[in-house]
Design a protein around this motif. Sequence first.
Motif, PDB file in Angstrom:
ATOM      1  N   LYS A  46       0.857  -1.320   0.131  1.00  0.00           N
ATOM      2  CA  LYS A  46      -0.072  -0.016  -0.168  1.00  0.00           C
ATOM      3  C   LYS A  46       0.825   1.101  -0.239  1.00  0.00           C
ATOM      4  O   LYS A  46       2.092   1.428   0.564  1.00  0.00           O
ATOM      5  CB  LYS A  46      -1.074   0.008   1.273  1.00  0.00           C
TER       6      LYS A  46
ATOM      7  N   TYR B 269       1.465   5.309   0.799  1.00  0.00           N
ATOM      8  CA  TYR B 269       1.282   6.324   1.954  1.00  0.00           C
ATOM      9  C   TYR B 269       1.962   7.918   1.391  1.00  0.00           C
ATOM     10  O   TYR B 269       2.933   7.660   0.854  1.00  0.00           O
ATOM     11  CB  TYR B 269       1.737   5.623   3.343  1.00  0.00           C
TER      12      TYR B 269
ATOM     13  N   GLU C  80      -3.274   4.678   1.049  1.00  0.00           N
ATOM     14  CA  GLU C  80      -3.479   3.151   1.228  1.00  0.00           C
ATOM     15  C   GLU C  80      -4.066   2.379  -0.066  1.00  0.00           C
ATOM     16  O   GLU C  80      -4.819   1.361   0.155  1.00  0.00           O
ATOM     17  CB  GLU C  80      -4.433   2.886   2.372  1.00  0.00           C
ATOM     18  N   ARG C  81      -3.811   2.862  -1.319  1.00  0.00           N
ATOM     19  CA  ARG C  81      -4.175   2.089  -2.376  1.00  0.00           C
ATOM     20  C   ARG C  81      -2.934   1.138  -2.561  1.00  0.00           C
ATOM     21  O   ARG C  81      -1.782   1.365  -2.412  1.00  0.00           O
ATOM     22  CB  ARG C  81      -4.219   2.814  -3.560  1.00  0.00           C
ATOM     23  N   THR C  82      -3.627   0.091  -3.304  1.00  0.00           N
ATOM     24  CA  THR C  82      -2.194  -0.984  -3.365  1.00  0.00           C
ATOM     25  C   THR C  82      -1.776  -1.024  -4.682  1.00  0.00           C
ATOM     26  O   THR C  82      -2.485  -0.873  -5.679  1.00  0.00           O
ATOM     27  CB  THR C  82      -3.112  -2.446  -3.320  1.00  0.00           C
TER      28      THR C  82
END
Length: 539
Positions: A40, A42, A105-107
Amino acid sequence: MKKFYRRSISGLLALLICFTTILGSSVTALATSVPTETAKSYSVAFPRNGDANLDTSGTWGHDELHYMNGWTSGEKTWMTTLHTIGDFNGPACYCIEPGVPRLLERTYARYGEDCWKDYPSECNSTIDADTIKTLLGRIMQYGYQGNLSLGWRSQNDADADKLAHMMATQVLVWETVVGERDANFNHIDPGSADAVKSVYRTSHPLYSRFSAYYDSMEASVKKHTIVPSFMVRSTGKAQTVELNWDGSRYAATLTDTNGVLSDYTFSSEQAGITFATSGNTLTITAEAAPAETVTISATKNNTRKGVVVWSDGHYGPDGTMQDVVTYSATISDPVKAYLNLKVSYGSAKIVKTSEDGKVEGISFTVTGNGVNKTVQTGAGGVIQIDNLAPGVYTVTEQSYDKYEPQEVRRVTVVSGQVATVNFNNTLKRGTLIVTKTSEDGLNEGVKFHLYGTSLSGLAVDEYAVTDNTGKAVFSDVLIGTGYTLEEVDTAIRYVVPENQTSAVEWNAVTNKSFTNILKKWNVIATKSDAETGLPQGDG
């Protein structure tokens, strides 16, 4: 504003999105290789609560900037944003899609260096994808490689250094991906576009530290690939150096003005060529003359960081999720440089000396073996003619009126050697004889003075005294015209003779004559009567 700050900074940036104007509607696939893991993303904004340099007026932020090749900075902001992977306090990562939104917090998927083979060329018109990848690895070799911390505060020296180091790393990454760096890591003027470095204002509290890291890293990346000044990294552009015969072997001595000679090892594709370094000097020697041009290689066993790409699989200014890079294990990054050697011709050196010291700009004609050229001596009276085929050459000096004629010289040129031929000029001279006569026959010991400027430009100022035959001889006088000849200390009994103009010719005797005439006068006596005052007798 304080309430907004508390929400967006103390809340660990629950959502940090940098918006940009999207140009075009297509997205380009970057990574066709298989991802090895996911993580993820940040982002953390500075300054944070408790920072002594807390300022929301914009000193930490930037305006909306438009870079080269369609890239942007995103919209105007008052803060400095840095990125991590895996956790807010995770490893530092660096944006390679400036202006593209980065969603909290996107993967992202992890890709290796092979993903750069599908890099879209329209995203960088300065360098290709492989060069971008290599330069990013070198930037991260010298850039910040640790974790980011939410506890960083700019009033703490250690924290300020890490922040500034990370900021400088990000700017150099951006300059590379948008096209502001060439293959040698030289900075490219963005022209009408905004410069990437302007993303940090000079009023930024950490600007001086940031600039110091920026300059240091730039110098390190450049030095990473600097080659000896007499070599280049392309075989096609390598210069050719002539090996010369020094009396026992063929040799060339080269000076490295870049000061990196000790970083390299040298090798040749032909046996029998040796290399010796001393400081910034490389000496190359060969016992036998190579029959053809020989390529010399210099190798520096460099390393750099591997480049890990965290991507959503698409790349470009019109992307939907901002891709980043991090470093991986150190990998080999050798640097090679090239130089060509040849020994196929010889040289003739003309050394000129002259009685009057004028040796520069003297013309000589060199003929033989298909050569017919006129050359001039340089400072010090020396001229070397290189690239002469072995054989016998005739060297003829141009005639000058003031010098005695030179003999034609022959010189034999040997492959790889310098043959020297010497010429010395002697000024032309002549003789002047003055013949003295006088009414009273006293002609010995009379002094004469000859003076003026010779044809060579040198002054003539000489004296001669008559012998018992009345002759005064001026010997070895520089030739010239318009000399003044005068009799010196003429006896009072004589009328002083007028000065004469004289020339002195080469290999000739010039004759002049002076005659002394005794001074004469008339006396008239008148006899007068003492009483009458009248003349008496015949007057």
